[in-house]
Each structure stands twice: as structure tokens, then as C-alpha cells.
Motif scaffolding. Sequence first.
Motif: not given
Length: 556
Positions: A5-7, A22-25, A32-33, A41-42
Amino acid sequence: MNVPPQYGTYRFQGAKSYPLGASLTSYDQVQVLPATNQHLSLPQISALSGEVNSLLEAGFWEYSLETNDFFCSEYIYDLLHIPSSFTLKDFTSLVPFVAEEGRGFLVDGWQGLLNNGLELNCLVEVPGEAESTWIRIRGKSVTRNSKVSRMVGTIQNVTEFVVKERALVSEKIAAEHTAQIKSEFVSYLSHEIRTPLNAIMGLTYLLLQEEGMKEEYRENLNSIHFSSQSLLALINNTLDYSKMEAGKVELEKVNFHLKDLLKNTHQALCLRSMEKKINFDLSIDPRTPAEVAGDPVRLMQILNNLLSNAIKFTEHGSVKLGVEVIYQTNQEWVLEFSVSDTGIGIPADKQMSIFESFTQVSSSTHREYGGTGLGLSITKNLVELHKGSIQVKSVEGEGSVFSVRLRFVKPQASLVTLAKTSGSKLPYTKLRGVKILVVDDNLMNKTVATKLLTNWHAEVATAEDGMAALTKIYSDEYDLVLMDLYMPNLDGFQTVSTLRKAGCQIPVIALTANANEKERKRIVEAGVNDYLTKPFVPQDLFNKVLQHIDSNKILC
Ligand code: ADP
């Protein structure tokens, strides 16, 4: 692979603000798909969760035990009015943004979650420029590889809910307060009406004892007697109704003689049935226990209400009170009390509504039979307080049967046991020479009691309060004291306690307008021997006096 889950946009510990998607590594498992049929996608998820946040009026937070990173969605910053220059470093940095009263709860809740894994659930206020906001902060621990690795939670704006709930609570409090005031007013009023009514009933009784009275006068007196009884029934019903409305009626439990109660109820109403020239039978199942534990006053009220109606609405034939054992064990009985009559009956479509307050079968019922339509609603309430049941079967023009099922238990040693009522009616001359002190600050009540007792040939002295009573009791010899409980200077309870402490065991019968359980307890604690409820039936006063005076004093 599952997408975690992302925010929406959020700020990351270290004062960095990341834009949507943003891509959050740095976040474990985040990848990120590209969007597919199954996965968003993210950036899509981020955008979606931002929308969801605002729809739910909630944001979420996360704290990693492994990295000490603390994440918080942007929505939470807005909700708590956190300045854009400020970044929350950890959960406790939320604390200064909530109202002072809630800070302790928040810290304790966080400690409980962190140290003991207890779910966090706090409702706290956030001060605002114009109005404050109420937020619910929730949190729980998340385990990875059998180890608690993170704490996650939400912060939701619940202001609307809290405001509504508070309004409801204050409405409820206001309604309860109004009901309480109403009930106290009715109770006060009925108490005040009882005192003069006691005088009316007592004096009418005395006048009716006189011989050689003109028939016309006697009829008028009988009408006064009948009207005062109706007035008393009305006061009692009004008082009960208002108490029930305020939820103040509670059942009490004492050991009492059930068969006596049934016989007395039957006897008390026999006169009315005789006047109407109808039969009134009592039939008791032989398995009925003689003594039980329960509320005799309320049982009597249920039976009286049903029987009074049965007699009132029957012109020919009979009325019957039956008692049957429906179920029994060593400890308890379920009894069915049935009141049947051969009266006017109740139309089928009215058989449910008659249990509602102020409801009668038709407006002609009131014209012909009077009444308020409160009796059955009170009866139903009392039956329900007993967790019992009531039902009616009736055929218009043929009669009705009201059946009440109630549960009673075996008498218990821990409960008060009511004295068995003596059915014997001795001639009133038996009180000749018995010295009685009547203590009452109300002149009318004092006069009525004095006249009744003098009429029965007792020697009566009076005192207007407890102080005067003590002086008289210590200086003269009396066989019994009849005492009002509420008087100025020294009330009845204090007077009797003083007597008992001084070792004086003179029998005292109290007069009370309100014999509820609390009052009865006080009566027993003070050392009073017995009590009578105002307005009292003269015969009851006579029987109680006889019961408590030294048997050597009673003339044979
Ligand atoms: P009240 O008797 O004061 O009118 P109740 O609540 O006791 O009030 O009774 C409500 C109504 O139910 C009565 O007015 C009457 O119409 C009807 N009712 C009650 N008991 C009987 C009965 N035994 N026979 C016929 N009608 C009855």
C-alpha cells in the motif's frame, strides 16, 4: 508481485517532501511496477490513496522499528495544522499539536503500543483558530518473520461524529433532567395531596360510624368516601406513571406470605363486587407456595388493577382470581395469575392498544366508567420489570381473561421477611385503657388519628414533633407511639433512634406517605416496629395497634 500500500504525498523523516507518485526505494518492498489489469502503478496508487484520504478524512502513518523511519501522509499534516517547514520525526512529535488535555492519553497509548503491543485508540482534540477539530488516532503493530517490525496507524477527522454525539448526549441529559424534575414535582404533589386526603378519608370513616344518621347524609358520605378512594387511586397511578417515565421504578425483594396476600386482595375487593351483586371467587392451585421472595407491593398492584377493571366492567355474572403453578423447581416457581370476568369484553382490534398509556376502548368508556387509561399500561410495565408476561383473551359482550405469568423464588434468609398479616378482626373496644401517643406536626392528621383511636376507646395524648414526644415519653407511660416521620426540629427517624439508644423499647408505628425500599430500610434501621402508608385504612391502623401492644393490655 504484490504492490505494498502506498501513501499520497507524504513527508519523510529528514525534512524531505516527496511529490505524488515519487519512487521510494528506502521503503522495503516498494517497487515501481507498470500498470496492468491486476495492479496499479505506484503513481496511480499514490494518487488514488490521496483521494481516499480526503474522502475518508483520514491519513496514515508508519514507524519502522528496524530503521527508525517515521512516515506520515500529507493529510495528517493538514489535519493537525503542522507548518510546512516542520517534519514529524517520530510519533511523539505529534504530541505538541494536540490539545493539552489529550497529550497524556496519546503518550500513554503510544507507550502501550510500543512496549506491550496494545492497540492504540485515542480521541483527542486539535486546537484551531476558529474551532477545534477532533481526531481519532489508531495504531497497531505489524509483524514480519515473527518479529514486530513496524507500527502502522491512521489519524481520522471525527469532528462531525463527536459534535453530533455531544449534542445527543446533552439532549439526553436535558431530557433526563426534565423527566427528573417532572417526576419530583409529581411525587411532591402527590405527597402533599395524600395528607389532606388522609384527613378526608379518616373523617368520612368516623362520620360513617355514627348511628342514627339521616339516610340522605349517609348516602352523601358514601359518595365522599367513594370519591376520595378514586382520587387516591388516581394519585397513585399518576405517581407510578411519572416514576416509570423517569425509569425510577425498581422492584424490591422481600420474603412474604403469598397466600395471605391473595386472600387479603380478594377480601379487600369483595365489598365492591357485593355492591354490584356479582360473584367474586378466588381459586388457588394447591401447589402454590405459601411464602415466596419477591415484591408484594407491586404484585398486589398488578392484581388490584386487573381485578378493579374486571369488577368495574362487569354488570352480571362473576369475576374470578385464579392462581396456577406453571413451572416449579426446588428454588423457584412460575405462577400464572388469571383474572377473568363475564363483563362487557374488549373488541379484538382494541386488545393490544389498551396496554398503551391513556388508552381506553372508546370515548364512551370514560363517560360510563370513568378512569384514565393508565392502569393497564402501569400493569404491563410492572409485569415487564418482573421479566414476566401479560396477555388478554376477550370476546366482546362475553367477558375477558387477563393472564399474568411471574417468577418467584424461595424465601431467602438474607432478605427482610414481612410479618404475616393477622386476619382476625377484634372488636374496637379492645383498646380500652391503652395509652397511645400520637406524634404529628400536621394538625389534621393528628386530629384524625386521635379521633379514630379515641373512638376505639384508647387514651390518646399528642405531641407536635420529636422533641415534644421525647419529653412526654420520658415523663409519662405509654403503650404505643404513632409517629409521623417527617417533622420539624426532630424527625421521626431521629426520635426513634434516640429512644432506642436510651434503651426505651416502646412500640412505634410510623406513618409515611412514601413506603419505598429506601424508606423502609431507614425505618428498620431507626428501630421503628412497623409502618402505615398514608392515607391508611382505619381497620389497618386498628390491627397494627393491636399487633404491637402488650397482649396483657388487650381486653378480653
Ligand atoms: P382505565 O380502567 O382507568 O380506563 P386501564 O388502563 O386499566 O384504564 O384500562 C384501559 C381500558 O381497557 C379501559 O378503559 C377499558 O376500555 C379496557 N378494559 C380493561 N380491562 C377491561 C375488562 N376487564 N373488561 C372490559 N374492558 C376492559
